[in-house]
Design a protein around this motif. Structure first.
Motif, PDB file in Angstrom:
ATOM      1  N   SER A 150       6.217  -8.395 -29.133  1.00  0.00           N
ATOM      2  CA  SER A 150       6.865  -7.082 -29.148  1.00  0.00           C
ATOM      3  C   SER A 150       6.665  -6.395 -30.493  1.00  0.00           C
ATOM      4  O   SER A 150       7.343  -5.427 -30.803  1.00  0.00           O
ATOM      5  CB  SER A 150       8.359  -7.215 -28.826  1.00  0.00           C
ATOM      6  OG  SER A 150       8.974  -8.153 -29.684  1.00  0.00           O
ATOM      7  N   PHE A 168      18.422  -3.004 -23.549  1.00  0.00           N
ATOM      8  CA  PHE A 168      17.354  -3.874 -23.039  1.00  0.00           C
ATOM      9  C   PHE A 168      16.256  -3.031 -22.402  1.00  0.00           C
ATOM     10  O   PHE A 168      16.291  -1.798 -22.427  1.00  0.00           O
ATOM     11  CB  PHE A 168      17.901  -4.906 -22.044  1.00  0.00           C
ATOM     12  CG  PHE A 168      18.668  -4.314 -20.887  1.00  0.00           C
ATOM     13  CD1 PHE A 168      18.030  -3.958 -19.710  1.00  0.00           C
ATOM     14  CD2 PHE A 168      20.043  -4.112 -20.977  1.00  0.00           C
ATOM     15  CE1 PHE A 168      18.726  -3.417 -18.648  1.00  0.00           C
ATOM     16  CE2 PHE A 168      20.758  -3.566 -19.921  1.00  0.00           C
ATOM     17  CZ  PHE A 168      20.092  -3.212 -18.752  1.00  0.00           C
ATOM     18  N   SER A 169      15.296  -3.704 -21.780  1.00  0.00           N
ATOM     19  CA  SER A 169      14.080  -3.095 -21.260  1.00  0.00           C
ATOM     20  C   SER A 169      14.318  -2.180 -20.060  1.00  0.00           C
ATOM     21  O   SER A 169      14.938  -2.579 -19.072  1.00  0.00           O
ATOM     22  CB  SER A 169      13.105  -4.203 -20.851  1.00  0.00           C
ATOM     23  OG  SER A 169      12.112  -3.737 -19.967  1.00  0.00           O
ATOM     24  N   GLU A 208      16.936 -11.731 -24.405  1.00  0.00           N
ATOM     25  CA  GLU A 208      17.214 -10.507 -23.667  1.00  0.00           C
ATOM     26  C   GLU A 208      17.698 -10.808 -22.257  1.00  0.00           C
ATOM     27  O   GLU A 208      18.585 -10.133 -21.731  1.00  0.00           O
ATOM     28  CB  GLU A 208      15.965  -9.626 -23.623  1.00  0.00           C
ATOM     29  CG  GLU A 208      16.199  -8.293 -22.925  1.00  0.00           C
ATOM     30  CD  GLU A 208      15.244  -7.225 -23.386  1.00  0.00           C
ATOM     31  OE1 GLU A 208      15.216  -6.933 -24.599  1.00  0.00           O
ATOM     32  OE2 GLU A 208      14.526  -6.684 -22.533  1.00  0.00           O
ATOM     33  N   SER A 267      11.564 -10.576 -24.884  1.00  0.00           N
ATOM     34  CA  SER A 267      11.496  -9.165 -24.489  1.00  0.00           C
ATOM     35  C   SER A 267      10.142  -8.771 -23.925  1.00  0.00           C
ATOM     36  O   SER A 267       9.997  -7.694 -23.354  1.00  0.00           O
ATOM     37  CB  SER A 267      11.828  -8.269 -25.696  1.00  0.00           C
ATOM     38  OG  SER A 267      10.960  -8.545 -26.779  1.00  0.00           O
TER      39      SER A 267
END
Length: 285
Positions: free
Chosen positions: A96, A210-211, A193, A49
């Motif tokens: 993270s 997700f991001s 991810e 991530s």
């Protein structure tokens, strides 16, 4: 639960470091032995991530430092990347989560880099659904709402794409929206991810988290959902309305090589800060 995993090409057993498939940077020249002007590679490891922010920064650095080279050693978990750093396998680790006291051996240093909003999104086949409430999201992940038509969308079965319980994305979903309700056994669990993002883009009627920065950088054709009427963007994070965010940080040796120190200086320079802003991250003050 259905579990999708990738074949590990090179095993490296250090805590959660789940792959050591070295990925060379895209620099035209990567071998310092063949080109004496090329610097020895800076080796990096990061959680799946946080690797996006590393790639953004390394590519920008190389654009102005053509002799610089990088080697991505792992895209596993934060704990594994930190272990690789402490064992001298890499020069820089991205994480993270903030460095935990038990992870600090006194020889490494941590600095928070940026915040990255976590979004909930669907495949673009999900028409007519732009917002979900906390109760609706909990019901989706618990398998109580199973068809998009229950939310005003198409008459199609919902496919939940999920991450393992020890991953930052799942922890944040539980903290802010899901609570401790059990996830449906029909969910597809993806270890990385990137796997979740690829699967969501190719699988109609799927949903996952997700991001935001990754979504913006790659201009993903997905349906980003508002949560409780709040859009996932910098303004709503700044005013406190949207709180589901990952804290990305870098860790390196207290006595880094000169090449590593130059890169670190760039990362935390005004130029590096502006780059992160432009790419959708929220640089840490």
């Amino acid at each position: 639960m259905k579990i999708i995993t990738t074949r590990i090409l090179l095993g490296l057993v250090v805590l959660g470091l789940c792959s050591c498939n070295s990925v060379k940077s895209t620099s035209p020249t990567n071998n310092s032995q063949n080109n004496p002007q090329t610097q020895p590679p800076i080796k990096l490891a990061g959680s799946s991530s946080s690797v996006t922010v590393l790639k953004v920064l390394t590519e920008a650095y190389q654009a102005n430092n053509q002799t610089a080279t990088f080697e991505f050693v792992s895209q596993g978990q934060s704990e594994g990347a930190i272990a690789a750093l402490k064992n001298g396998i890499v020069d820089i680790a991205s994480s993270s989560h903030k460095l935990k006291p038990e992870e600090d051996n006194g020889k490494i240093q941590y600095r928070e880099l940026a915040e990255d909003l976590l979004i909930v999104a669907t495949h673009n086949s999900v028409k007519g659904v732009t917002n979900v409430t906390t109760d609706q999201l909990k019901s989706i992940y618990a398998g109580k709402i199973t068809n998009w038509k229950e939310l005003g969308g198409p008459n199609a079965k919902i496919l939940v794409l999920d991450r393992p319980e020890d991953e930052s994305a799942k922890k944040l979903l539980r903290k802010y929206y899901l609570g401790q309700d059990k996830t449906t056994t029909q969910a597809v669990i993806l270890n990385k991810e990137g796997e979740l993002i690829d699967t969501l883009q190719s699988t109609p009627y799927s949903i996952g988290a997700f991001s935001l920065a990754y979504s913006l950088i790659n201009q993903l054709p997905v349906n980003r959902l508002n949560l409780n009427g709040t859009a996932p963007n910098k303004a709503n994070f700044t005013n406190g309305k949207y709180q589901m965010v990952r804290h990305l940080g870098l860790i390196w040796q207290k006595t880094p090589t000169s090449n590593t120190q130059k890169f670190i200086d760039f990362v935390f320079s005004p130029e590096g800060t502006k780059l992160l802003q432009d790419k959708g991250f929220i640089p840490h003050n």
